[in-house]
Design a protein around this motif. Structure first.
Motif, PDB file in Angstrom:
ATOM      1  N   LEU B  21       0.856  -1.179   0.000  1.00  0.00           N
ATOM      2  CA  LEU B  21       0.000   0.000   0.000  1.00  0.00           C
ATOM      3  C   LEU B  21       0.894   1.232   0.000  1.00  0.00           C
ATOM      4  CD1 LEU B  21      -2.550  -1.108   2.756  1.00  0.00           C
ATOM      5  CD2 LEU B  21      -2.497  -1.713   0.324  1.00  0.00           C
ATOM      6  N   SER B  22       0.442   2.275  -0.691  1.00  0.00           N
ATOM      7  CA  SER B  22       1.304   3.455  -0.798  1.00  0.00           C
ATOM      8  C   SER B  22       0.633   4.698  -0.250  1.00  0.00           C
ATOM      9  CB  SER B  22       1.733   3.681  -2.244  1.00  0.00           C
ATOM     10  OG  SER B  22       0.646   4.166  -2.997  1.00  0.00           O
ATOM     11  N   CYS B  23       1.465   5.626   0.167  1.00  0.00           N
ATOM     12  CA  CYS B  23       1.018   6.902   0.709  1.00  0.00           C
ATOM     13  C   CYS B  23       1.978   7.977   0.236  1.00  0.00           C
ATOM     14  CB  CYS B  23       1.013   6.834   2.237  1.00  0.00           C
ATOM     15  SG  CYS B  23       0.552   8.385   3.044  1.00  0.00           S
ATOM     16  N   SER B  24       1.430   9.087  -0.198  1.00  0.00           N
ATOM     17  CA  SER B  24       2.283  10.224  -0.565  1.00  0.00           C
ATOM     18  C   SER B  24       1.722  11.481   0.080  1.00  0.00           C
ATOM     19  CB  SER B  24       2.367  10.386  -2.082  1.00  0.00           C
ATOM     20  OG  SER B  24       1.096  10.693  -2.620  1.00  0.00           O
ATOM     21  N   GLN B  25       2.597  12.444   0.303  1.00  0.00           N
ATOM     22  CA  GLN B  25       2.165  13.684   0.938  1.00  0.00           C
ATOM     23  C   GLN B  25       2.826  14.878   0.254  1.00  0.00           C
ATOM     24  OE1 GLN B  25       4.035  15.436   4.050  1.00  0.00           O
ATOM     25  NE2 GLN B  25       5.731  13.987   4.312  1.00  0.00           N
ATOM     26  N   THR B  26       2.065  15.961   0.192  1.00  0.00           N
ATOM     27  CA  THR B  26       2.595  17.205  -0.365  1.00  0.00           C
ATOM     28  C   THR B  26       2.783  18.258   0.730  1.00  0.00           C
ATOM     29  OG1 THR B  26       0.369  17.990  -0.893  1.00  0.00           O
ATOM     30  CG2 THR B  26       1.540  16.771  -2.617  1.00  0.00           C
ATOM     31  N   LEU B  27       2.639  17.834   1.998  1.00  0.00           N
ATOM     32  CA  LEU B  27       2.727  18.755   3.121  1.00  0.00           C
ATOM     33  C   LEU B  27       4.170  18.994   3.560  1.00  0.00           C
ATOM     34  CD1 LEU B  27      -0.223  17.078   4.987  1.00  0.00           C
ATOM     35  CD2 LEU B  27      -0.249  19.429   4.203  1.00  0.00           C
ATOM     36  N   ASN B  28       5.088  18.163   3.057  1.00  0.00           N
ATOM     37  CA  ASN B  28       6.492  18.234   3.454  1.00  0.00           C
ATOM     38  C   ASN B  28       6.675  18.024   4.962  1.00  0.00           C
ATOM     39  OD1 ASN B  28       9.142  18.422   2.487  1.00  0.00           O
ATOM     40  ND2 ASN B  28       9.333  20.529   3.209  1.00  0.00           N
ATOM     41  N   HIS B  29       5.839  17.163   5.529  1.00  0.00           N
ATOM     42  CA  HIS B  29       5.920  16.864   6.954  1.00  0.00           C
ATOM     43  C   HIS B  29       7.022  15.861   7.248  1.00  0.00           C
ATOM     44  CE1 HIS B  29       1.599  18.229   8.179  1.00  0.00           C
ATOM     45  NE2 HIS B  29       2.424  19.238   7.990  1.00  0.00           N
ATOM     46  N   ASN B  30       7.606  15.999   8.441  1.00  0.00           N
ATOM     47  CA  ASN B  30       8.702  15.122   8.833  1.00  0.00           C
ATOM     48  C   ASN B  30       8.234  13.734   9.244  1.00  0.00           C
ATOM     49  OD1 ASN B  30      11.066  16.966   8.773  1.00  0.00           O
ATOM     50  ND2 ASN B  30       9.828  18.111  10.239  1.00  0.00           N
ATOM     51  N   VAL B  31       7.036  13.672   9.821  1.00  0.00           N
ATOM     52  CA  VAL B  31       6.575  12.422  10.425  1.00  0.00           C
ATOM     53  C   VAL B  31       5.487  11.788   9.558  1.00  0.00           C
ATOM     54  CG1 VAL B  31       5.762  11.309  12.535  1.00  0.00           C
ATOM     55  CG2 VAL B  31       6.958  13.508  12.678  1.00  0.00           C
ATOM     56  N   MET B  32       5.610  10.490   9.341  1.00  0.00           N
ATOM     57  CA  MET B  32       4.562   9.729   8.655  1.00  0.00           C
ATOM     58  C   MET B  32       4.205   8.517   9.502  1.00  0.00           C
ATOM     59  SD  MET B  32       5.520  10.033   4.604  1.00  0.00           S
ATOM     60  CE  MET B  32       3.839   9.686   4.025  1.00  0.00           C
ATOM     61  N   TYR B  33       2.913   8.196   9.514  1.00  0.00           N
ATOM     62  CA  TYR B  33       2.375   7.131  10.346  1.00  0.00           C
ATOM     63  C   TYR B  33       1.560   6.163   9.483  1.00  0.00           C
ATOM     64  CZ  TYR B  33       2.634  11.012  13.829  1.00  0.00           C
ATOM     65  OH  TYR B  33       3.014  12.080  14.608  1.00  0.00           O
ATOM     66  N   TRP B  34       1.552   4.907   9.892  1.00  0.00           N
ATOM     67  CA  TRP B  34       0.625   3.926   9.334  1.00  0.00           C
ATOM     68  C   TRP B  34      -0.231   3.371  10.469  1.00  0.00           C
ATOM     69  CZ3 TRP B  34      -0.843   3.014   4.550  1.00  0.00           C
ATOM     70  CH2 TRP B  34       0.038   3.268   3.485  1.00  0.00           C
ATOM     71  N   TYR B  35      -1.562   3.391  10.248  1.00  0.00           N
ATOM     72  CA  TYR B  35      -2.514   2.837  11.197  1.00  0.00           C
ATOM     73  C   TYR B  35      -3.298   1.711  10.524  1.00  0.00           C
ATOM     74  CZ  TYR B  35      -2.044   7.000  14.182  1.00  0.00           C
ATOM     75  OH  TYR B  35      -1.577   8.002  15.006  1.00  0.00           O
ATOM     76  N   GLN B  36      -3.718   0.759  11.339  1.00  0.00           N
ATOM     77  CA  GLN B  36      -4.665  -0.274  10.919  1.00  0.00           C
ATOM     78  C   GLN B  36      -5.958  -0.048  11.694  1.00  0.00           C
ATOM     79  OE1 GLN B  36      -4.581  -4.283  12.685  1.00  0.00           O
ATOM     80  NE2 GLN B  36      -4.235  -5.084  10.615  1.00  0.00           N
ATOM     81  N   GLN B  37      -7.074  -0.028  10.957  1.00  0.00           N
ATOM     82  CA  GLN B  37      -8.359   0.126  11.641  1.00  0.00           C
ATOM     83  C   GLN B  37      -9.315  -0.960  11.183  1.00  0.00           C
ATOM     84  OE1 GLN B  37     -10.734   3.606  10.821  1.00  0.00           O
ATOM     85  NE2 GLN B  37     -11.806   3.452  12.769  1.00  0.00           N
ATOM     86  N   LYS B  38      -9.740  -1.761  12.125  1.00  0.00           N
ATOM     87  CA  LYS B  38     -10.759  -2.767  11.836  1.00  0.00           C
ATOM     88  C   LYS B  38     -12.114  -2.201  12.214  1.00  0.00           C
ATOM     89  CE  LYS B  38      -7.592  -6.614  12.119  1.00  0.00           C
ATOM     90  NZ  LYS B  38      -7.284  -7.952  12.666  1.00  0.00           N
TER      91      LYS B  38
END
Lengths: 113, 114
Positions: B21-38
């Motif tokens: 799975l992929s994620c991209s951001q244009t916010l230029n933020h330092n921190v990226m997170y992955w969550y799982q939600q059931k």
């Protein structure tokens, strides 16, 4: 071990009335509390937050109250509008051996016109 | 508009077949997170990065891995998906760590396992 609990899965409110969403936590190390709003098929969006050194924060129709002794916070929406119908997540954050944010399971709010 | 984009929105894979799975951001933020939600559960943090500094939650299954090749992109790899991995996967960013740094979420990828 649920550190952040939202005990009401759903809440139904008449348009124009107050909506009160509740959240309880167990870890006294949490230093910030945040509320996120989620519409269907969209990601959560930040709504309002409160630092643990405060007991109230207000932003327009939204107010968050924090009761540290009871380890309880609530989100008040006044007046409620049909567009407020969404799932509301409570989250708490702390630096405990690294930064952590813990989310509650959410409360689905229905605002009836 | 600056944003967090997750692709694909829906992903179907077979039991045991690797998926990314992929994620991209244009916010230029330092921190990226992955969550799982059931369903009807709280989003559960799997990993987070501060720039390239990787942090794995203690209870994240070994089956899950992540890559962040640059500031803008982050990937979640599931090596051998099981039926229990069917969930919504949310990517989020923040400029810094801290409760006063709200997270910005993508719209999620719903993963189904056949």
């Amino acid at each position: 071990d649920q550190q952040v609990k939202q005990n009401s899965p759903s809440l139904s409110v008449q348009e124009g009335r107050i909506s009160i969403l509740n959240c309880d936590y167990t870890n006294s190390m949490f230093d910030y509390f945040l509320w996120y709003k989620k519409y269907p098929a969209e990601g959560p969006t930040f709504l309002i937050s409160i630092s643990s050194i405060k007991d109230k924060n207000e932003d327009g129709r939204f107010t968050v109250f924090l009761n540290k002794s009871a380890k309880h916070l609530s989100l008040h929406i006044v007046p409620s509008q049909p567009g407020d119908s969404a799932v509301y997540f409570c989250a708490a954050s702390a630096y405990t051996g690294g930064f952590k944010t813990i989310f509650g399971a959410g409360t689905r709010l229905f605002v009836k016109a | 508009d600056a944003m967090v984009i997750q692709n694909p929105r829906y992903q179907v894979t077979q039991f045991g077949k690797p998926v990314t799975l992929s994620c991209s951001q244009t916010l230029n933020h330092n921190v990226m997170y992955w969550y799982q939600q059931k369903s009807s559960q709280a989003p559960k943090l799997l990993f987070h990065y501060y720039d390239k500094d990787f942090n794995n939650e203690a209870d994240t299954p070994d089956n899950f891995q992540s890559r962040r090749p640059n500031t803008s992109f982050c990937f979640l790899d599931i090596r051998s998906p099981g039926l229990g991995d069917a969930a919504m996967y949310l990517c989020a960013t923040s400029n810094q760590y801290g409760g006063n740094q709200p997270q910005h979420f993508g719209d999620g990828t719903r993963l189904s396992i056949l």
